[in-house]
Design a protein around this motif. Structure first.
Motif: not given
Length: 371
Positions: A300-304, A311-324, A329-332
Motif C-alpha cells: 500500500y505504501r509503494i502504491g501511494e 502526479d504533475p502537481e507534486q513534481v517539486e515535492v522531495p522524494v524523502l517527503t513522499i516516503a515519510m 521511517q527513512s529514505i533507505g
C-alpha cells in the motif's frame, strides 16, 4: 559403536531422501535447493566424522569433508531463504562456501606442512561455524515477528535453533578436543541421536506435505497475491476467513490509510480490528496471500508513493517527503522497497513518468505549429 553407526546410517538415508524429494518437487525454490544441499552436506558430515572412517583421508574422503565443513555456509543461506522471502543468493555466497571448503581441505590433507598454520585454520573454521550459526539464529529472531505463515512461525524456532545448537556444540567440541582423536562415546551417540531427531522431523514434514499446502521447510518460490479467502473444510467449524473482517481490513488500508501510521505493528493493527494477532496473521496470509507483514504494508505504501511521483502537481515535492508521508521511517528502506517493487529508484520512476506526461504536450505543440 553399533548404536552410533546405526544412527549415522539412518541420518544419511533420511538426508538423501530429503535431498531427492527437494530436487524432484521444488526445483523452482531457492530455499528447497539450499535445503537439498544442506541435507547432502549433513549426510557427508555423518560419514566423514564417524570414528571408523579411514584416515588419512583419500581424495573422495576430502570431498566429503569439504561438503561437511562448508555446510555451515549452506545452513546460514538456507535460513535466510526459508525465513526471508526477499532473499536472493549472491556470487560472494558461493565464494564464501568455496573458501571454507578449501580451508578444510588444506587442514585435513596436510599440504600446509605447518602445525601453526593448521591450528590457525582449525580455529578460524571453528569461529566461522559459530558465527554463521549465530547469524542464522539472528535471522530467525529478527524476522519472526513479521512472519505471517503460522506453520513456519511454529517450526522455525524448533528446527533452526535446534540445528544451530548442533553446530554450536560441534564448534565447542572442536575447540576443546583434538580433531585427530575420534572414539565412540556417549557424547558421540547423543550428538548423532539429536541430529537424527532433527532430520527425522524434517523428513516427516516433507512427506506430510502432500496432504497439505506444501512443506514449511522448503516453501515454493512465490505465493500469488490476492488469493481467495479459504473456507473451512469441516462443516462444523466456521470459515477460516470472514469476508466482513477482510472488508474491514481493506477499508483500513485503502480508505483510512492506516499504513501511514508511525511504527505500525501487527499488534496495533490487530487491536484496531479487534481480533487476536494470530487471526490477523491468518487473515492477511490466507485471505490476501502475503507471507510477511512488512511486504503487506509496503504494497500500500509503494502504491501511494507511485501515485504521488507521477502526479504533475507534486513534481517539486522531495522524494524523502513522499516516503515519510506514506509511512516509511527513512529514505533507505523506501528506496529498497520501491526498487524491489518496480526495478527502478523513485527518482528514475518520477523522471520516466514526467517524460511520459510531457510527450503528448510536445506532440500537440508540433501539430499546432505545423497547422
Amino acid at each position: 559403536m553399533s548404536i552410533d553407526l546405526g544412527l549415522r546410517g539412518a541420518i544419511v538415508a533420511l538426508c538423501l531422501l530429503i535431498a531427492a524429494m527437494a530436487l524432484r518437487d521444488r526445483r523452482d525454490s531457492t530455499a528447497a535447493l539450499l535445503g537439498a544441499a544442506l541435507a547432502i552436506g549433513a549426510a557427508a558430515s555423518m560419514i566423514c566424522s564417524a570414528p571408523t572412517f579411514p584416515r588419512p583421508f583419500a581424495w573422495w574422503g576430502l570431498l566429503l569433508l569439504a561438503l561437511s565443513s562448508a555446510n555451515c555456509v549452506v545452513f546460514w543461506l538456507w535460513a535466510r531463504a526459508a525465513f526471508d522471502d526477499d532473499f536472493v543468493p549472491r556470487p560472494w555466497h558461493g565464494v564464501l562456501w568455496a573458501a571454507v571448503a578449501v580451508a578444510q581441505w588444506l587442514d585435513a590433507s596436510g599440504t600446509t606442512r605447518s602445525a601453526a598454520l593448521e591450528r590457525a585454520i582449525e580455529r578460524t573454521l571453528s569461529s566461522a561455524f559459530l558465527g554463521l550459526a549465530l547469524l542464522a539464529v539472528a535471522q530467525t529472531l529478527l524476522t519472526w515477528r513479521a512472519d505471517l505463515v503460522e506453520g513456519r512461525r511454529r517450526l522455525r524456532l524448533v528446527v533452526l535453533i535446534g540445528a544451530s545448537a548442533q553446530i554450536v556444540l560441534n564448534s565447542y567440541l572442536s575447540f576443546v578436543q583434538q580433531p585427530s582423536i575420534r572414539t565412540f562415546s556417549m557424547a558421540s551417540v547423543a550428538n548423532a541421536f539429536a541430529l537424527f531427531v532433527l532430520v527425522g522431523l524434517s523428513a516427516w514434514n516433507l512427506l506430510e506435505a502432500g496432504t497439505r499446502q506444501g512443506s514449511i521447510l522448503m516453501p515454493a518460490t512465490s505465493v500469488p497475491l490476492g488469493a481467495p479467502a479459504k473456507a473451512s473444510g469441516d462443516e462444523g467449524k466456521p470459515a477460516a476467513i470472514q469476508p466482513a473482517l477482510l472488508r474491514r481490513l481493506e477499508q483500513l488500508m485503502t480508505v483510512e490509510r492506516i499504513y501511514r501510521r508511525e511504527r505500525l505493528t501487527i499488534g496495533s493493527l490487530s487491536a484496531e480490528l479487534g481480533v487476536p494477532e494470530y487471526r490477523l496473521r491468518q487473515l492477511i496470509n490466507e485471505g490476501l496471500g502475503y507471507r510477511n507483514f512488512n511486504a503487506f504494508l509496503n504494497h500500500y505504501r509503494i502504491g501511494e508513493a507511485k501515485a504521488a511521483l507521477v502526479d504533475p502537481e507534486q513534481v517539486e515535492v522531495p522524494v524523502l517527503t513522499i516516503a515519510m508521508d506514506t509511512g516509511f521511517q527513512s529514505i533507505g528502506p523506501f528506496n529498497r522497497a520501491f526498487k524491489a517493487a518496480t526495478d527502478l529508484t523513485p527518482t528514475e520512476f518520477r523522471r520516466l513518468a514526467m517524460a511520459g506526461n510531457a510527450a503528448p504536450k510536445n506532440d500537440r505543440l508540433k501539430i499546432g505549429q505545423s497547422s
